[in-house]
Write an enzyme that holds these catalytic residues in place. Sequence first.
Site, PDB file in Angstrom:
ATOM      1  CG  ASP A  53      38.979  74.492  -2.844  1.00  0.00           C
ATOM      2  OD1 ASP A  53      38.307  74.420  -1.812  1.00  0.00           O
ATOM      3  OD2 ASP A  53      39.822  75.400  -3.019  1.00  0.00           O
ATOM      4  CE  LYS A  62      41.060  71.965  -0.683  1.00  0.00           C
ATOM      5  NZ  LYS A  62      39.673  72.211  -0.256  1.00  0.00           N
TER       6      LYS A  62
HETATM    7  P1  NDP Z   1      35.082  79.270  -6.950  1.00  0.00           P
HETATM    8  O1  NDP Z   1      36.287  79.085  -7.787  1.00  0.00           O
HETATM    9  O2  NDP Z   1      33.761  78.794  -7.446  1.00  0.00           O
HETATM   10  O3  NDP Z   1      34.910  80.811  -6.552  1.00  0.00           O
HETATM   11  C1  NDP Z   1      35.919  81.492  -5.880  1.00  0.00           C
HETATM   12  C2  NDP Z   1      35.512  82.936  -5.693  1.00  0.00           C
HETATM   13  O4  NDP Z   1      36.461  83.580  -4.881  1.00  0.00           O
HETATM   14  C3  NDP Z   1      35.475  83.720  -6.992  1.00  0.00           C
HETATM   15  O5  NDP Z   1      34.543  84.751  -6.872  1.00  0.00           O
HETATM   16  C4  NDP Z   1      36.910  84.259  -7.072  1.00  0.00           C
HETATM   17  O6  NDP Z   1      37.053  85.413  -7.872  1.00  0.00           O
HETATM   18  C5  NDP Z   1      37.162  84.584  -5.621  1.00  0.00           C
HETATM   19  N1  NDP Z   1      38.607  84.506  -5.361  1.00  0.00           N
HETATM   20  C6  NDP Z   1      39.394  83.423  -5.503  1.00  0.00           C
HETATM   21  N2  NDP Z   1      40.655  83.717  -5.197  1.00  0.00           N
HETATM   22  C7  NDP Z   1      40.655  85.023  -4.869  1.00  0.00           C
HETATM   23  C8  NDP Z   1      41.660  85.911  -4.447  1.00  0.00           C
HETATM   24  N3  NDP Z   1      42.944  85.522  -4.340  1.00  0.00           N
HETATM   25  N4  NDP Z   1      41.290  87.192  -4.173  1.00  0.00           N
HETATM   26  C9  NDP Z   1      39.995  87.589  -4.289  1.00  0.00           C
HETATM   27  N5  NDP Z   1      39.002  86.779  -4.689  1.00  0.00           N
HETATM   28  C10 NDP Z   1      39.337  85.530  -4.958  1.00  0.00           C
HETATM   29  O7  NDP Z   1      35.445  78.576  -5.554  1.00  0.00           O
HETATM   30  P2  NDP Z   1      34.464  78.079  -4.402  1.00  0.00           P
HETATM   31  O8  NDP Z   1      33.291  78.960  -4.309  1.00  0.00           O
HETATM   32  O9  NDP Z   1      34.285  76.616  -4.570  1.00  0.00           O
HETATM   33  O10 NDP Z   1      35.391  78.262  -3.107  1.00  0.00           O
HETATM   34  C11 NDP Z   1      35.408  79.470  -2.349  1.00  0.00           C
HETATM   35  C12 NDP Z   1      35.985  79.206  -0.978  1.00  0.00           C
HETATM   36  O11 NDP Z   1      35.186  78.212  -0.307  1.00  0.00           O
HETATM   37  C13 NDP Z   1      37.416  78.662  -0.943  1.00  0.00           C
HETATM   38  O12 NDP Z   1      38.058  79.134   0.219  1.00  0.00           O
HETATM   39  C14 NDP Z   1      37.208  77.160  -0.820  1.00  0.00           C
HETATM   40  O13 NDP Z   1      38.330  76.512  -0.272  1.00  0.00           O
HETATM   41  C15 NDP Z   1      36.018  77.137   0.119  1.00  0.00           C
HETATM   42  N6  NDP Z   1      35.246  75.893   0.129  1.00  0.00           N
HETATM   43  C16 NDP Z   1      34.684  75.414  -1.024  1.00  0.00           C
HETATM   44  C17 NDP Z   1      33.944  74.247  -0.988  1.00  0.00           C
HETATM   45  C18 NDP Z   1      33.210  73.745  -2.180  1.00  0.00           C
HETATM   46  O14 NDP Z   1      32.421  72.798  -2.021  1.00  0.00           O
HETATM   47  N7  NDP Z   1      33.366  74.325  -3.361  1.00  0.00           N
HETATM   48  C19 NDP Z   1      33.815  73.459   0.255  1.00  0.00           C
HETATM   49  C20 NDP Z   1      34.358  74.109   1.425  1.00  0.00           C
HETATM   50  C21 NDP Z   1      35.075  75.260   1.332  1.00  0.00           C
HETATM   51  P3  NDP Z   1      37.796  85.300  -9.285  1.00  0.00           P
HETATM   52  O15 NDP Z   1      36.798  84.621 -10.192  1.00  0.00           O
HETATM   53  O16 NDP Z   1      38.090  86.701  -9.685  1.00  0.00           O
HETATM   54  O17 NDP Z   1      39.027  84.486  -9.083  1.00  0.00           O
END
Ligand code: NDP
Length: 453
Positions: A170, A130
């Site tokens: 991510d 990572k």
């Molecule tokens: P994105 O950046 O596309 O979206 C993240 C979302 O989570 C946004 O809505 C963001 O809101 C919110 N968010 C992020 N940080 C915070 C925080 N500190 N408090 C509240 N809301 C928060 O990321 P992904 O959708 O790709 O990833 C989401 C999760 O899924 C993560 O845990 C990631 O590790 C996991 N994941 C992702 C994969 C992938 O293929 N993308 C694979 C496996 C797991 P805001 O815009 O306001 O920051």
Amino acid sequence: MSNKYQDRIDAFMESMKAKGAHEEEFLQAVEEVAETIIPFIAENPKYEEHNILERIVEPERTIIFRVPWTDDEGKARVNRGYRVEFNSAIGPYKGGLRFHPSVNLSILKFLGFEQIFKNSLTTLPMGGGKGGSDFDPKGKSDNEVMRFCQSFMTELSKHIGPNTDVPAGDIGVGGREIGYMFGQYKRIRNEFTGVLTGKGQNWGGSLIRPEATGYGAIYFVQNMLERIGDNIRGKSVIISGSGNVAQFAIEKILQLGGKVLSVSDSSGYVFAPEGIHSEHLDYIKELKNVKRGRISELGDAYPDMKFFEGERSWNVPTSADIAVPCATQNELNGEDAKKLVEKGVKIVGEGANMPSTPEAIEVFEQNKILFAPGKAANAGGVATSGLEMSQNSLRLSWSREEVDDRLKTIMADIHDQCVKFGRDEHGHVDYIKGANLAGFVKVADAMIDQGIV
Ligand code: NDP
């Protein structure tokens, strides 16, 4: 968890804390694994003889570097870049890059550690890694993001490669960022290879990769329901987040006939009493992926929905059947878990990595909620990245249907492995135990085969 081994678990965690007490997220992820692995190791002494647990919690390599870049005013800026190459026993390091101001070594070690087990569960040959940076893409121009990505890759390119380490996206790293990083890698190395996954469709990307994590999480929830003779049709689902994972989880729930009650971002959540429909989902995709706006705008655009500032989706003022957290780590605490139980939630599938705190998991366990940890439920993303690597090696691309079928099969296999290792004598499945043991055995056996390296 077996109390019989609590002293050993405590002693092991004390030794971990002595090495890095400030790495809170990493310690949390290790403890969750140690609670199920230590009793297993005690009954399978070969893993103890080879000291596998002590070895598996130590990354093979950690790279930390300076990322200098220039903003649109011509001012020099600097961020910190990381890559944690955690374990390569079953394949090249594989795992995403996160760009978010909260990124630090503890968060990346927790994510890299989880990735070892997750990648093992997919049945594909991928090790765990990572990386990322404390750079915040929010509020930056496309040109600033490009310059940052180029600088980041200038250093990272020295450490990765299609047979060494294959990063992906991510939080904060989507198609735009992968494109800029791929371009820079190609320029520096003068080679067009599958060094990153999540690439664009015209230049080596796989169909279904953008959808895969969200779709996969819902396939997994569907598998959990089918095991108990039920399905998603007609069920109401609480979603958190509105990024990549949340968007495609919502899309799949709608396709399977479920009702989505909420979405959120870091500023608050939107409650949709009548459900989020495909028209709303199109709005969310445009808002988050193109305009890069805030989720409150969804509440403004649709009068039947309501935005709750500073609150999380777990507060929805209605009953619900399923919760799928898709935002970030530790976004669902013990109090939130109690609220979900009161609302009638029976299944929780983690789309995000480690979104539930240990206290929340305890509440779910006490109430016999079927709980799927991220390392199993969100493995569809990395699994499809693995499929992207296979297509790149073969120099061909599979159809949408073919990739989706493979994704479904992989999620069903992961579910079966969790049931095999996690079912008790009453038929209840502890998906945490199942995922940890199934993921561990394959990596641990490979480590034994390869000697002390
Ligand atoms: P994105 O950046 O596309 O979206 C993240 C979302 O989570 C946004 O809505 C963001 O809101 C919110 N968010 C992020 N940080 C915070 C925080 N500190 N408090 C509240 N809301 C928060 O990321 P992904 O959708 O790709 O990833 C989401 C999760 O899924 C993560 O845990 C990631 O590790 C996991 N994941 C992702 C994969 C992938 O293929 N993308 C694979 C496996 C797991 P805001 O815009 O306001 O920051």
